[in-house]
Design an enzyme around this catalytic site. Structure first.
Site, PDB file in Angstrom:
ATOM      1  N   LEU A  92       0.812  -1.217   0.000  1.00 57.30           N
ATOM      2  CA  LEU A  92       0.000   0.000   0.000  1.00 57.30           C
ATOM      3  C   LEU A  92       0.844   1.264   0.000  1.00 57.30           C
ATOM      4  O   LEU A  92       0.340   2.343  -0.342  1.00 57.30           O
ATOM      5  CB  LEU A  92      -0.907   0.028   1.239  1.00 57.30           C
TER       6      LEU A  92
ATOM      7  N   TYR B 251       3.063  11.373 -11.115  1.00 60.51           N
ATOM      8  CA  TYR B 251       2.473  10.381 -10.216  1.00 60.51           C
ATOM      9  C   TYR B 251       2.006   9.167 -11.000  1.00 60.51           C
ATOM     10  O   TYR B 251       2.294   8.014 -10.630  1.00 60.51           O
ATOM     11  CB  TYR B 251       1.306  11.002  -9.464  1.00 60.51           C
TER      12      TYR B 251
ATOM     13  N   LYS C 287       3.293   5.172 -10.753  1.00 64.55           N
ATOM     14  CA  LYS C 287       2.415   4.041 -10.427  1.00 64.55           C
ATOM     15  C   LYS C 287       2.460   2.997 -11.540  1.00 64.55           C
ATOM     16  O   LYS C 287       2.411   1.786 -11.275  1.00 64.55           O
ATOM     17  CB  LYS C 287       0.979   4.526 -10.215  1.00 64.55           C
TER      18      LYS C 287
ATOM     19  N   HIS D  48     -48.105   9.653  33.460  1.00 61.30           N
ATOM     20  CA  HIS D  48     -48.163   9.426  34.895  1.00 61.30           C
ATOM     21  C   HIS D  48     -49.283   8.443  35.214  1.00 61.30           C
ATOM     22  O   HIS D  48     -50.199   8.231  34.395  1.00 61.30           O
ATOM     23  CB  HIS D  48     -48.391  10.750  35.623  1.00 61.30           C
ATOM     24  N   PRO D  49     -49.260   7.816  36.384  1.00 61.88           N
ATOM     25  CA  PRO D  49     -50.330   6.873  36.751  1.00 61.88           C
ATOM     26  C   PRO D  49     -51.717   7.500  36.625  1.00 61.88           C
ATOM     27  O   PRO D  49     -51.945   8.646  37.034  1.00 61.88           O
ATOM     28  CB  PRO D  49     -49.999   6.535  38.215  1.00 61.88           C
ATOM     29  N   GLY D  50     -52.621   6.752  35.997  1.00 65.22           N
ATOM     30  CA  GLY D  50     -53.989   7.226  35.816  1.00 65.22           C
ATOM     31  C   GLY D  50     -54.203   8.113  34.608  1.00 65.22           C
ATOM     32  O   GLY D  50     -55.355   8.419  34.258  1.00 65.22           O
ATOM     33  N   VAL D  51     -53.141   8.524  33.935  1.00 64.01           N
ATOM     34  CA  VAL D  51     -53.258   9.431  32.787  1.00 64.01           C
ATOM     35  C   VAL D  51     -53.645   8.650  31.536  1.00 64.01           C
ATOM     36  O   VAL D  51     -53.138   7.562  31.286  1.00 64.01           O
ATOM     37  CB  VAL D  51     -51.931  10.188  32.564  1.00 64.01           C
TER      38      VAL D  51
END
Length: 377
Positions: free
Chosen positions: A58, A112, A116, A288-291
């Site tokens: 590489l 270059y 190569k 929330h609870p009950g909602v």
């Protein structure tokens, strides 16, 4: 017994491709990397090669201060490597597959490209003289994590700068880039090591992508913008998937997280997490609870609910027949409840703790056309 470990000499082991390749090799027990990096003495190559079962070459120069480095490194180092392999395999039955990372620039008449091409010729000569397996990859632009920005990868530069709110420069938005993704490159290189046939051959990395500079910039900007809009890009496959992974890899550590809007009222909170272009959105809410939440129906919109914590009572009423249905779910069991068009529905927290519910809707909420009509169950 599994296959024996292959000792792979990797030149340029500390570069962009080399780092990704080395990490991949370390994930299993098939390959052991022998690293050779910038600054290492080329005179050590014969000993390293003699101890290797394969070589992935590489190392190279693509932006040296002096153009003479193109010839010295790209061509010269390759010749030295080929000489070291030749000394081991000539006159013996031993073969050391050589995988060369070349460039599509080898097709061009510039310093270059010529260097190569000379490297390729050296590899071909080795293979022709000895029958040693060799595979040459003429790589286009490679992108992915750990690539150096502001160097030779426009993808890395765009990702780095856009992730930091820095400007980018585009001279020709219509210029076309040829790209391959680092994961695909690593996979192709390792496959070549194991399957290289005698002689020299050209290998390919697939898939190869094509995109203009303007399109690339727009796509990366869209990744950054999605944090504000919550609408994700289509990141599941192909080039967009690879670019998205690359963009995220350039995020500064202070940007690893981000806040999303949270809407609170006496019932609890509602948070939108993620929206998609054509597959709806994801959110969660608490109660929330009950909602009781809901109390409406949809003509076409559909939803999926998953209670993560707490106990829920889902109630449904058919708009025409008045038929009623009740379902109970809890965080103790993963169970999806779907809303059905034409049925009014609501959800009540019937437990004693706060309830948390994940929600997917098949479309992004549109205030102009919400398809959510109030109707008590």
């Amino acid at each position: 017994m599994g296959d024996p470990v292959m000792r792979v000499l990797v030149t340029g082991a500390h570069g962009f491709i080399g780092k990704n390749l080395s990490v991949r090799c370390g994930e299993g027990d098939r390959f052991a990397v022998i690293p050779f990096g910038r600054g290492d003495d080329p005179s050590n190559l014969p000993a390293l090669v003699a101890n290797a079962d394969a070589v992935i070459h590489l190392a190279g120069e693509n932006r040296p201060a002096d153009e003479s480095a193109f010839e010295a490194v790209n061509a010269g180092l390759t010749r030295a490597l080929c000489d070291a392999i030749r000394a081991v395999v000539a006159g013996s039955e031993r073969r050391i597959p050589l995988i060369l990372a070349s460039s599509i620039q080898a097709e061009r008449d510039n310093p270059y490209g010529r260097s190569k091409l000379a490297a390729e010729e050296a590899v071909k000569s080795l293979a022709g003289e000895t029958g040693n397996p060799a595979v040459i990859f003429r790589l286009p632009g490679v992108f992915g994590k750990w690539c150096r920005p502001n160097y030779n990868s426009v993808v890395a530069t765009f990702c780095h700068n856009i992730a930091r709110g820095l400007p980018i420069q585009i001279n020709d938005p219509d210029a076309v880039l040829r790209l391959v993704y680092i994961d695909d490159v690593v996979e192709a290189l390792l496959a070549a090591v194991e399957s290289a046939a005698p002689g020299a051959h050209y290998g390919t990395v697939t898939p190869e992508y094509s995109i203009t500079l303007g399109e690339l910039a727009a796509q990366i900007r869209a990744f950054a913008r999605s944090r504000e809009t919550l609408v994700t890009e289509r990141t599941g496959t192909g080039l967009v998937r690879a670019l998205h992974a690359t963009y995220l890899s350039y995020l500064p550590v202070e940007s690893f997280s981000y806040k999303v809007p949270q809407y609170a009222d006496p019932r609890g909170v509602f948070v939108e997490m993620l929206k998609t272009p054509d597959c709806g959105q994801f959110s969660f809410f608490t109660a929330h609870p009950g909602v009781t939440r809901g109390g409406h129906y949809h003509h076409s919109k559909t939803e999926k609910f998953l209670v993560i914590r707490g106990e829920a009572l889902f109630r449904f009423r058919h708009l025409l027949t008045g038929e009623r249905v009740e379902l109970r779910t809890s965080g103790a069991e993963a169970q999806i409840v779907e809303t059905v068009p034409g049925w009014s529905h609501d959800i009540t927290n019937v437990g004693t703790d706060e309830m948390i519910v994940m929600l997917w809707a098949n479309e992004i909420f549109d205030r102009a056309r919400p398809d959510t009509i109030s109707s008590k169950v």
